[in-house]
Design an enzyme around this catalytic site. Structure first.
Site, PDB file in Angstrom:
ATOM      1  N   THR A 111       0.829  -1.206   0.000  1.00 60.59           N
ATOM      2  CA  THR A 111       0.000   0.000   0.000  1.00 60.59           C
ATOM      3  C   THR A 111       0.862   1.254   0.000  1.00 60.59           C
ATOM      4  O   THR A 111       0.576   2.222  -0.706  1.00 60.59           O
ATOM      5  CB  THR A 111      -0.965   0.006   1.206  1.00 60.59           C
ATOM      6  OG1 THR A 111      -1.762  -1.179   1.145  1.00 60.59           O
ATOM      7  CG2 THR A 111      -1.873   1.222   1.189  1.00 60.59           C
ATOM      8  N   CYS A 112       1.926   1.228   0.763  1.00 64.33           N
ATOM      9  CA  CYS A 112       2.827   2.382   0.832  1.00 64.33           C
ATOM     10  C   CYS A 112       3.446   2.672  -0.532  1.00 64.33           C
ATOM     11  O   CYS A 112       3.475   3.811  -0.993  1.00 64.33           O
ATOM     12  CB  CYS A 112       3.935   2.137   1.856  1.00 64.33           C
ATOM     13  SG  CYS A 112       3.341   1.715   3.500  1.00 64.33           S
ATOM     14  N   SER A 113       3.935   1.623  -1.181  1.00 62.72           N
ATOM     15  CA  SER A 113       4.682   1.770  -2.435  1.00 62.72           C
ATOM     16  C   SER A 113       3.808   1.999  -3.655  1.00 62.72           C
ATOM     17  O   SER A 113       4.228   2.662  -4.598  1.00 62.72           O
ATOM     18  CB  SER A 113       5.528   0.516  -2.682  1.00 62.72           C
ATOM     19  OG  SER A 113       6.528   0.420  -1.710  1.00 62.72           O
TER      20      SER A 113
END
Length: 162
Positions: A50-52
């Site tokens: 999700t972050c990337s």
């Protein structure tokens, strides 16, 4: 410890990043944010899905919009070491405005009251996902996620608040 909230002054702290000459630099959050309107956003971990694929690309993609609305700095914090943050930043060659800052020991994340225990997933203590709009060190918007959610801390959510 209660999480940082609207109206609070952000604590000062020292984070690490690589400069243009590829040297590790220690930088004070207050030195980056005093007298400015900044976004401080945090993620549970570098290279995580999700972050990337969503959170960081959203701030990179909307950086010009944010700058046009008076944002001076877009600061990304993760509980990772500076070498990991440097490698992660390199995966976004189009990035011109988001600073990747390492909170290797989680000290700054702790000072914000935004720790997330992911030990059962093998990740140890990390940061909750969040996005703060800060004006001259005062929190104006505090979009803090629960658990692993990604519902209130996107670049789009901050743009709506501006």
């Amino acid at each position: 410890m209660a999480p940082i909230a609207v109206g609070d002054k952000i604590p000062d702290g020292t984070l690490a990043h690589f400069d243009e000459e590829d040297k590790i630099q220690q930088v004070s959050i207050h030195s980056l944010a005093a007298g400015k309107k900044v976004i401080l956003f945090g993620v549970p971990g570098a290279f995580t899905p999700t972050c990337s694929m969503q959170h960081v690309p959203g701030f990179i993609g909307h950086a010009e919009d944010l700058k046009s609305k008076g944002i001076s700095e877009i600061l990304l914090i993760s509980v990772n070491d500076p070498f990991v943050m440097k490698a992660w930043a390199k995966t976004y060659p189009e990035n011109k405005h988001v600073k990747f800052l390492a909170d290797g020991s989680g000290t700054y994340t702790h000072a914000l009251g935004l720790e997330l225990d992911l030990s059962e997933k093998g990740l140890g203590t990390r940061s909750r996902r969040f996005a703060l709009l800060v004006d001259d060190l005062k929190v104006k918007v505090a979009n803090i996620e629960e658990g692993g959610e990604f519902t209130v801390s996107s670049a789009e959510d901050i743009i709506k608040a501006l």
